[in-house]
Design an enzyme around this catalytic site. Structure first.
Site: not given
Ligand code: PAF
Length: 282
Positions: A34, A37, A149, A153, A187
């Site tokens: 999307h 990305h 977002k 992570q 999602r």
């Molecule tokens: O954020 C994501 O899309 C995933 O967690 C990643 C960093 C590609 C790892 O699978």
């Protein structure tokens, strides 16, 4: 643009270009691309001689009963978007190649993975750090891009890269939103029209948190209560967590300061969405 599915071929391609002095920019994703990305790819295009996109729905970061099997996939559409974005290589490994039989090595960041999403999704970050570490060993990037977002992570990946002396730069990119404020996420495609409408409460309640902080409120409990009330009027919304944390330690803060981030995870029906914002800074 080339598509590579073999781990060995991807690694060979990268090593060859790196030894020729080319700088590799990398955007790891799980596909179903999307605008969020695409903003990472645009930054990657500007910051590298070569741009690699990986698409791999990583089984080890999904818990039992989560949406691994249903996670949206559309390689044809992703390929078209990647070509427009100037990607040089799409790396699409299979799960069998990434995790062969008898696979036994895991990367586990302690502490900051145990709160927020880590508390709700045990083992999730172990899967994320393991796959990002593997992807970086294969793609050998000089620079890699992740969306803000997934605030936790990003913090966890930064910590891993620092602690493991991984020779690459990590860049966090701003959250991309729909015109009405909903943070873009693969999602979102699960949401019914009613759930999507109610999902606007996430970004609206973050904006309320920022307004209260801007007006001088520093008591986290008061801000959290106001944010909670705004989300809970929506019948399909169920709060998983709602916290004000320090941006680096991810520990709860009772008083808001320049390092405070308001983070939330909310179920709309079965779909769990996350969002966040700094309370006082951009
Ligand atoms: O954020 C994501 O899309 C995933 O967690 C990643 C960093 C590609 C790892 O699978």
């Amino acid at each position: 643009m080339t598509t590579i599915t073999s781990v060995a071929e991807m690694q060979q391609w990268s090593l060859q270009h790196k030894s020729a002095g080319r700088r590799i920019a990398f955007v790891p994703t799980m596909g179903f691309l999307h605008e969020g990305h695409l903003s990472l790819l645009e930054a990657g295009r500007k910051n590298g001689d070569l741009l690699v996109l990986s698409i791999f729905v990583n089984p080890t970061q999904f818990g039992v009963g989560e949406d691994y099997a249903d996670y949206p996939r559309d390689l044809a559409a992703d390929g078209a978007l990647a070509a427009q974005a100037g990607v040089d290589v799409i790396f699409v490994p299979s799960a069998a190649q990434m995790y062969p039989k008898d696979y036994a090595t895991w990367v586990d960041v302690e502490g900051i993975t145990e709160v927020l999403c880590g508390a709700s999704r045990p083992g999730h970050f172990r899967g994320v750090t393991t796959v990002v570490s593997k992807l970086c060993n294969i793609v050998q990037p000089d620079i890699a891009f992740f969306g803000a977002k997934d605030f936790q992570q990003l913090a966890v990946i930064r910590r891993m890269v620092l602690d493991q002396n991984m020779p690459l730069e990590i860049v966090g990119m701003p959250i991309v939103r729909e015109a009405d404020g909903l943070a873009l996420s693969s999602r979102n495609s699960y949401l019914s029209p009613e759930q999507r409408q109610q999902g606007l409460a996430l970004s609206q309640s973050l904006a309320l948190g920022r307004q209260l902080a801007a007006a001088g409120q520093r008591d986290s409990a008061i801000i959290l209560a106001a944010v909670r009330a705004m989300i809970e009027v929506n019948p399909e919304a169920r709060i998983d967590y709602l916290q004000i944390c320090h941006q680096l330690s991810l520990q709860d803060q009772t008083q808001v300061d320049a390092d405070s981030v308001l983070l939330l995870a909310v179920f709309l029906g079965k779909t769990r969405l996350i969002d966040n914002c700094f309370l006082l800074t951009e």
